[in-house]
Design a protein around this motif. Structure first.
Motif, PDB file in Angstrom:
ATOM      1  N   GLU A  26      30.766  46.554  55.707  1.00 53.42           N
ATOM      2  CA  GLU A  26      30.616  45.969  56.775  1.00 53.42           C
ATOM      3  C   GLU A  26      29.265  45.274  57.117  1.00 53.42           C
ATOM      4  N   PHE A  32      31.348  49.104  44.743  1.00 54.86           N
ATOM      5  CA  PHE A  32      31.451  49.163  42.926  1.00 54.86           C
ATOM      6  C   PHE A  32      32.927  48.723  42.535  1.00 54.86           C
ATOM      7  N   ARG A  33      33.963  49.421  43.203  1.00 54.25           N
ATOM      8  CA  ARG A  33      35.131  49.099  42.672  1.00 54.25           C
ATOM      9  C   ARG A  33      35.986  48.206  43.435  1.00 54.25           C
ATOM     10  N   THR A 186      35.379  55.762  50.457  1.00 52.54           N
ATOM     11  CA  THR A 186      35.345  56.260  48.931  1.00 52.54           C
ATOM     12  C   THR A 186      36.666  56.046  48.040  1.00 52.54           C
ATOM     13  N   SER A 187      36.399  55.344  46.975  1.00 52.62           N
ATOM     14  CA  SER A 187      37.518  55.479  46.121  1.00 52.62           C
ATOM     15  C   SER A 187      37.818  56.840  45.440  1.00 52.62           C
ATOM     16  N   ASN A 211      40.454  54.321  54.956  1.00 48.37           N
ATOM     17  CA  ASN A 211      40.101  53.580  53.790  1.00 48.37           C
ATOM     18  C   ASN A 211      41.227  52.461  53.829  1.00 48.37           C
TER      19      ASN A 211
HETATM   20  N1  APR Z   1      35.945  50.454  55.478  1.00 47.27           N
HETATM   21  C1  APR Z   1      36.419  51.701  54.695  1.00 47.27           C
HETATM   22  N2  APR Z   1      36.619  51.625  53.445  1.00 47.27           N
HETATM   23  C2  APR Z   1      36.464  50.502  52.781  1.00 47.27           C
HETATM   24  C3  APR Z   1      35.897  49.346  53.382  1.00 47.27           C
HETATM   25  C4  APR Z   1      35.783  49.398  54.935  1.00 47.27           C
HETATM   26  N3  APR Z   1      35.292  48.208  55.469  1.00 47.27           N
HETATM   27  N4  APR Z   1      35.732  48.272  52.479  1.00 47.27           N
HETATM   28  C5  APR Z   1      36.325  48.759  51.262  1.00 47.27           C
HETATM   29  N5  APR Z   1      36.364  50.248  51.506  1.00 47.27           N
HETATM   30  C6  APR Z   1      36.949  50.898  50.375  1.00 47.27           C
HETATM   31  C7  APR Z   1      37.492  50.698  49.371  1.00 47.27           C
HETATM   32  O1  APR Z   1      38.984  50.490  49.545  1.00 47.27           O
HETATM   33  C8  APR Z   1      37.377  51.841  48.080  1.00 47.27           C
HETATM   34  O2  APR Z   1      38.304  52.679  48.086  1.00 47.27           O
HETATM   35  O3  APR Z   1      35.813  51.657  49.881  1.00 47.27           O
HETATM   36  C9  APR Z   1      35.902  52.232  48.573  1.00 47.27           C
HETATM   37  C10 APR Z   1      34.757  51.977  47.656  1.00 47.27           C
HETATM   38  O4  APR Z   1      35.008  52.372  46.543  1.00 47.27           O
HETATM   39  P1  APR Z   1      33.847  52.443  45.382  1.00 47.27           P
HETATM   40  O5  APR Z   1      33.266  51.159  45.262  1.00 47.27           O
HETATM   41  O6  APR Z   1      34.321  53.095  44.058  1.00 47.27           O
HETATM   42  O7  APR Z   1      32.564  53.088  46.035  1.00 47.27           O
HETATM   43  P2  APR Z   1      32.340  54.884  45.914  1.00 47.27           P
HETATM   44  O8  APR Z   1      33.705  55.555  46.239  1.00 47.27           O
HETATM   45  O9  APR Z   1      31.221  55.103  46.712  1.00 47.27           O
HETATM   46  O10 APR Z   1      31.989  55.173  44.474  1.00 47.27           O
HETATM   47  C11 APR Z   1      31.326  56.290  43.968  1.00 47.27           C
HETATM   48  O11 APR Z   1      30.649  55.392  42.025  1.00 47.27           O
HETATM   49  O12 APR Z   1      29.719  53.926  40.629  1.00 47.27           O
HETATM   50  C12 APR Z   1      29.428  55.026  41.474  1.00 47.27           C
HETATM   51  O13 APR Z   1      27.372  56.061  41.887  1.00 47.27           O
HETATM   52  C13 APR Z   1      28.270  54.856  42.381  1.00 47.27           C
HETATM   53  O14 APR Z   1      28.164  56.329  44.439  1.00 47.27           O
HETATM   54  C14 APR Z   1      29.050  55.439  43.706  1.00 47.27           C
HETATM   55  C15 APR Z   1      30.278  56.136  43.108  1.00 47.27           C
END
Ligand code: APR
Length: 248
Positions: A26, A32-33, A186-187, A211
């Motif tokens: 936001e 990333f995913r 986080t995913s 999430n």
């Molecule tokens: N509020 C809460 N969650 C959200 C929002 C939001 N506004 N928008 C998206 N999301 C969720 C998504 O549904 C997803 O599950 O955030 C998550 C983001 O997931 P990733 O992109 O996989 O990020 P992350 O979990 O931080 O990735 C872990 O992967 O590539 C590496 O090093 C990188 O630190 C990163 C790690």
């Protein structure tokens, strides 16, 4: 469900929060995913591991310069500020983030463990010494470490790399002692970060997930909010303040 969580939280002394890329979505930082995720458009194996950097450091630096530029222009969102308020509300609070954007610190949170480093910092590829420089790194003329001559790289954790041992150890030790553990944005697929909520839950913590999408953690969560952190967290803080009858 928020009321129920507030009741539970009023009995909790030790709170640990783990955040991922969704926390900053936001603020305008891409995740990333997911459909709009960076790993849909770019190849992690070409950009985020040591072999890629050795093979094509110019390309890797161009990518990090682009992300740095993007992150320099964004600001913390209401979710980041709500976490800063949570830090004051709980007797003991630890913030663990996978994000490298520095937005938790910018929002005023103090106790932060940055598991994956910080994109604003540089270090030497060979000897790990920090390297400071004014302005951006010229991808065509990558500086060399003044101590050992190694190539300067961003101070982030790439795929296949170890996390800083002290930082990850502190994170696990806090997770083990948590009364409540929040997994936010986080995913929950990248380890060891993704093991932290599981560890906390096993040791008896109440597990809360925020999430909009389900994750491998969702089944385990005691409370799951299918919501954006920038909206849910401020509401949670408001509800906490109402029950305690005080400010922060
Ligand atoms: N509020 C809460 N969650 C959200 C929002 C939001 N506004 N928008 C998206 N999301 C969720 C998504 O549904 C997803 O599950 O955030 C998550 C983001 O997931 P990733 O992109 O996989 O990020 P992350 O979990 O931080 O990735 C872990 O992967 O590539 C590496 O090093 C990188 O630190 C990163 C790690």
């Amino acid at each position: 469900m928020l009321d129920e969580l507030v009741t539970v939280l009023s009995r909790c002394k030790r709170c640990v929060v783990l955040t991922g890329a969704g926390m900053s979505a936001e603020s305008g930082v891409p995740t990333f995913r997911g459909d709009e995720g960076l790993w849909r458009k770019f190849r992690p194996e070409e950009l985020a591991n040591v072999d890629a950097f050795m093979a094509n450091p110019e390309l890797v630096w161009e990518w990090y310069n682009w992300r740095r530029q993007l992150m320099a222009e964004v600001e913390p969102n209401p979710g980041h500020f709500a976490i800063t308020a949570m830090e004051k509300w709980f007797e003991h609070f630890t913030m663990i983030t996978q994000n490298v954007d520095g937005l938790h610190r910018a929002a005023g949170t103090k106790s932060i463990l940055e598991l994956h480093g910080n994109i604003a910092r540089n270090k030497c590829l060979d000897c790990n010494r920090p390297f400071e420089i004014e302005g951006e790194i010229d991808s065509g003329q990558i500086p060399a470490c003044p101590k050992c001559g190694g190539k300067i790289r961003p101070d982030v954790v790439w795929f296949g790399e170890m996390l800083d041992p002290e930082t990850i150890q502190s994170a696990f030790s806090e997770a083990e002692r948590a009364d409540v553990f929040f997994s936010i944005g986080t995913s929950a697929v990248v380890h060891p970060a993704a093991s932290l909520p599981v560890t906390a839950k096993r040791q008896g913590a109440v597990l809360v997930e925020i999430n909009p999408e389900r994750t491998p953690l969702s089944e385990l969560a005691d409370f799951r909010f299918s919501a954006c952190s920038g909206e849910l967290l401020p509401s949670l803080m408001d509800a906490l303040r109402e029950t305690s009858g005080g400010g922060d």
